[in-house]
Design an enzyme around this catalytic site. Structure first.
Site, PDB file in Angstrom:
ATOM      1  N   GLY A  18      -0.676   6.752  -6.652  1.00 47.34           N
ATOM      2  CA  GLY A  18      -2.200   6.460  -6.754  1.00 47.34           C
ATOM      3  C   GLY A  18      -2.971   6.398  -5.687  1.00 47.34           C
ATOM      4  N   GLY A  20      -6.644   4.653  -3.807  1.00 47.80           N
ATOM      5  CA  GLY A  20      -7.522   3.572  -4.068  1.00 47.80           C
ATOM      6  C   GLY A  20      -8.827   3.605  -2.797  1.00 47.80           C
ATOM      7  N   GLY A  21      -9.543   2.923  -3.156  1.00 45.34           N
ATOM      8  CA  GLY A  21     -10.663   2.913  -2.028  1.00 45.34           C
ATOM      9  C   GLY A  21     -10.478   2.683  -0.814  1.00 45.34           C
ATOM     10  N   MET A  22      -9.349   2.167  -0.537  1.00 47.98           N
ATOM     11  CA  MET A  22      -8.850   1.668   0.753  1.00 47.98           C
ATOM     12  C   MET A  22      -7.587   2.584   1.308  1.00 47.98           C
ATOM     13  SD  MET A  22      -7.923  -1.982   2.411  1.00 47.98           S
ATOM     14  CE  MET A  22      -6.459  -2.207   1.597  1.00 47.98           C
ATOM     15  N   ALA A  23      -6.845   2.513   0.284  1.00 46.33           N
ATOM     16  CA  ALA A  23      -5.362   3.339   0.802  1.00 46.33           C
ATOM     17  C   ALA A  23      -4.744   4.267  -0.437  1.00 46.33           C
ATOM     18  CB  ALA A  23      -4.506   2.209   1.137  1.00 46.33           C
ATOM     19  N   LYS A  40       2.260   1.921   1.156  1.00 48.49           N
ATOM     20  CA  LYS A  40       0.557   1.733   0.994  1.00 48.49           C
ATOM     21  C   LYS A  40       0.110   2.231   2.430  1.00 48.49           C
ATOM     22  CE  LYS A  40      -1.823  -1.213  -1.223  1.00 48.49           C
ATOM     23  NZ  LYS A  40      -2.536  -2.417  -1.780  1.00 48.49           N
ATOM     24  N   ASP A 134      -9.556 -11.223  -6.129  1.00 50.59           N
ATOM     25  CA  ASP A 134      -9.795  -9.996  -6.854  1.00 50.59           C
ATOM     26  C   ASP A 134      -8.718  -9.787  -7.933  1.00 50.59           C
ATOM     27  OD1 ASP A 134     -10.880  -7.736  -7.623  1.00 50.59           O
ATOM     28  OD2 ASP A 134      -9.807  -6.639  -5.930  1.00 50.59           O
TER      29      ASP A 134
END
Length: 675
Positions: A18, A20-23, A40, A134
């Site tokens: 997958g 994500g916005g960061m990793a 990650k 979060d």
């Protein structure tokens, strides 16, 4: 990152899991430990962004501090060619968001079980003063056995890091955001509890409570709109279960659960018949009619966030104020005491003042009478005594001595408090309340089984502390290894197996590094001193017993290897303890065997089907606390246990399977011998 690329010469990338916005997250295979892991990797376009790097490092730091079976474990942190990466436990399954979509509606008991796992993990984080900030279904993974594991501590913050949150800065997913976070205030443990309440709501209804076209509109609903009723969605949901959602998502943090443990305790009894007919939870701030003034800062923040032109502040009309007229009556003249009225008394001249004085005096007397009456009728106060750890009967007696009585009694599973003993009281001890009040008790219903985690490559010291607090008996043995000193190399309780903590002994093999120890002469030492010496030097010790005319009973008279030799840390030394001089006329020791069957237990929750069985013996030559034999079985296995007993000495054995004692027998003699 392409498949088959090997990161740091150890982690071979298999495929992408997958983005994500960061990793980006990849499935990889650890070539050294031969296991699948999740890698990650910080996105290339963000590797020069100091804020993103700080968040990435914060996730590594937070996850390293947390050791829990329902928190994704961090294995390694590294950097290669400017690429920062984390190596984490690979959880084969899906996130809770997709799990709800594919399996909705979820059985209520399953909802409670999953939620309890999540709560226990968050409780561990809060115990380390780490707030996740979060919490959402996308950050909760469900493995193939239905176990939950929390991940992504990227914006987690320690309570001491006040600089992490700034006013009017929103961190976290807006659908699960607490009202105080939506206003840009500091996140607290109660903020995580609010998010947990929203997650529970979604598990019960299949959707989030608030939706909108923009993030701002959703955030406004969190601190303006009441949480929709889950019972309106499904009338079969007990009121007690809805009350958990309502209390966890109360607008005022003071109305929510004080701790995550309190929420878990309440959740566990929601399906109990004792809570049938429970009234709907109403926050304390809605139970009074006083008018509350919204702080101006909150109003300004809300107006600033909602810049759609719908809310306007109308200024007061200055013209109306300036044109306000006070008409004068020319014919009227002010009445004064100097006017010539010789025939009128003061009371007749001032009838209004007289009435005011009379009625005012009466009112003051009534107020004084009411205050005195209330003071006289006010019940005497007392302090709630400490009743935790007592039986319910003993707690009732102690409360009665303080003019208090028992109210509701709730029963929960507890691995720390024995069955029948009080876990906590509500109100708690040292609380000052009125006499004759009722105190609610939470009583232990016994220990609860749990899924045992995989602790390989983790710090033994941290794991030991966590497991002992959960009720496990934890032991260690050392082994020479190239793995960092103090890390766990293996465990004898199979990961994923379901065990009862208070009945489970787990032995970890811990890396002693590759250093050498100059062995001292241990003859003449007591067992306690020898054990302390072995532990402080990362050595294993095997005790034997024998007769000695030169050494008194309870002290050592022989050892292997001898003192003065250099031995590698993690090695095993054998020490023979004296039983004293051999009694005269005792005759030849009896030697015999006791045969028994080691039962195999099928394990469906692990890829390793073998049972790890440890055998402990006690006779003339063996001490029960020292391991006699360690075997791995794939089916019911027959074994013969050798005993050598002199005089009236009695033998003993203990069988431990996957960390749990399954058989133990004492007072063994030659009569128990089997052919």
């Amino acid at each position: 990152m392409t498949p088959n690329y090997t990161l740091s010469g150890r982690y071979r990338i298999v495929r992408s899991l997958g983005e994500g916005g960061m990793a980006n997250v990849y499935l990889a295979h650890d070539l050294i430990l031969d296991r699948d892991v999740a890698v990650k990797l910080l996105r290339l376009d963000l590797r020069d962004d100091p804020k993103t790097i700080k968040r990435f490092q914060r996730e590594a730091l937070a996850t390293t501090e947390l050791v829990h079976p329902h928190i994704v474990s961090l294995y390694d942190v590294g950097e290669e060619n400017g690429m920062q990466y984390l190596v984490m436990e690979y959880v084969k399954g899906m996130d809770l968001k997709n799990y709800i979509k594919e399996n909705f509606p979820l059985p209520l008991q399953q909802v409670i079980d999953i939620m309890e796992q999540i709560l226990s993990a968050v409780a561990t984080a809060h115990a380390h003063n780490i707030i996740h900030r979060d919490l959402k279904p996308q950050n909760i993974l469900i493995d193939e056995q239905g176990n939950a594991k929390i991940t992504d501590f990227g914006i987690a913050v320690a309570l001491s890091e006040h600089s992490m949150t700034q006013t009017n800065t929103i961190l976290g997913s807006v659908h699960y955001l607490s009202p105080e976070q939506a206003r840009g205030s500091m996140a607290t443990k109660q903020s995580d509890i609010y998010s947990l309440g929203i997650i529970l709501y979604e598990m019960l209804t299949g959707s989030v409570p608030f939706k909108g076209e923009t993030a701002v509109s959703i955030a406004l609903k969190h601190f303006q709109n009441a949480i929709p009723s889950v019972r309106d969605f499904d009338a079969d949901i007990p009121q007690a279960l809805e009350n958990v959602v309502l209390q966890a998502t109360a607008k005022d943090p003071r109305d929510r659960y004080i701790t995550v443990e309190d929420m878990a305790s309440d959740l566990l009894t929601t399906l109990s018949t004792t809570r049938a007919g429970e009234k709907r939870f109403i926050p304390a701030d809605l139970n009074n009619d006083e008018t509350r003034i919204m702080p101006s800062a909150d109003i300004q923040a809300a107006i600033k966030a909602n810049q759609d032109g719908k809310t306007q502040v109308m200024p007061r009309d200055p013209v109306a104020k300036s044109t306000e007229v006070h008409p004068k009556t020319p014919e009227s003249k002010p009445e004064t005491d100097d006017a010539p009225l010789p025939t009128r008394s003061w009371s007749k001249r001032h009838p209004l003042r007289r009435r005011i004085i009379i009625f005012g005096s009466i009112f003051v007397l009534l107020v004084v009478a009411v205050v005195i009456g209330l003071e006289l009728s006010r019940p005497q106060s007392t302090t709630v005594p400490k009743v935790t750890g007592m039986s319910q009967a003993a707690a009732t007696k102690v409360l009665a001595k303080h003019n208090l009585s028992v109210g509701k009694v709730k029963r929960i599973k507890s691995n720390r408090v024995r069955t029948g003993q009080v876990v906590k009281s509500d109100p708690g001890s040292k609380t000052i309340i009125s006499q004759h009040a009722r105190i609610n008790l939470t009583v232990s219903n016994g220990a609860k089984k749990m899924s045992f985690g995989n602790y390989v490559n983790e710090s033994y010291r941290d794991v030991r502390q966590t497991l002992k607090s959960a009720g496990f008996n934890v032991q260690e043995r050392f082994s020479t290894s190239d793995v960092a000193e103090g890390q766990i190399i293996s465990q004898d309780v199979v990961a994923g197996s379901t065990v009862l903590p208070t009945a489970t002994t787990v032995t970890f093999t811990v890396s002693a590094g590759s250093r050498y120890v100059e062995l001292k002469d241990l003859t003449g030492e007591s067992r306690t001193d020898i054990v302390n010496y072995a532990q402080s030097n990362d050595l294993n010790v095997n005790f034997k017993r024998g007769y000695s005319s030169d050494q008194k009973a309870g002290y050592s008279y022989d050892q292997t290897p001898d003192g003065g030799n250099d031995v590698r840390a993690g090695s095993t030394i054998t020490v023979t303890m004296s039983r004293g001089s051999q009694p005269s006329g005792q005759g030849t020791p009896e030697n015999f065997y006791v045969k028994l069957t080691l039962p195999y237990k099928s394990l469906t929750t692990t890829a390793t089907p073998a049972n790890d069985v440890k055998i402990y013996l006690q006779d003339d030559n063996h001490v029960l606390g020292t391991l006699y034999r360690d075997v791995a079985i794939m089916h019911d296995t027959r074994v013969s246990l050798p005993f050598e007993l002199s005089g009236d000495t009695k033998g003993r054995y203990r069988i431990v399977r996957n960390g749990v004692t399954i058989s133990e027998k004492a007072n063994i003699t030659s009569k128990d011998a089997t052919n």
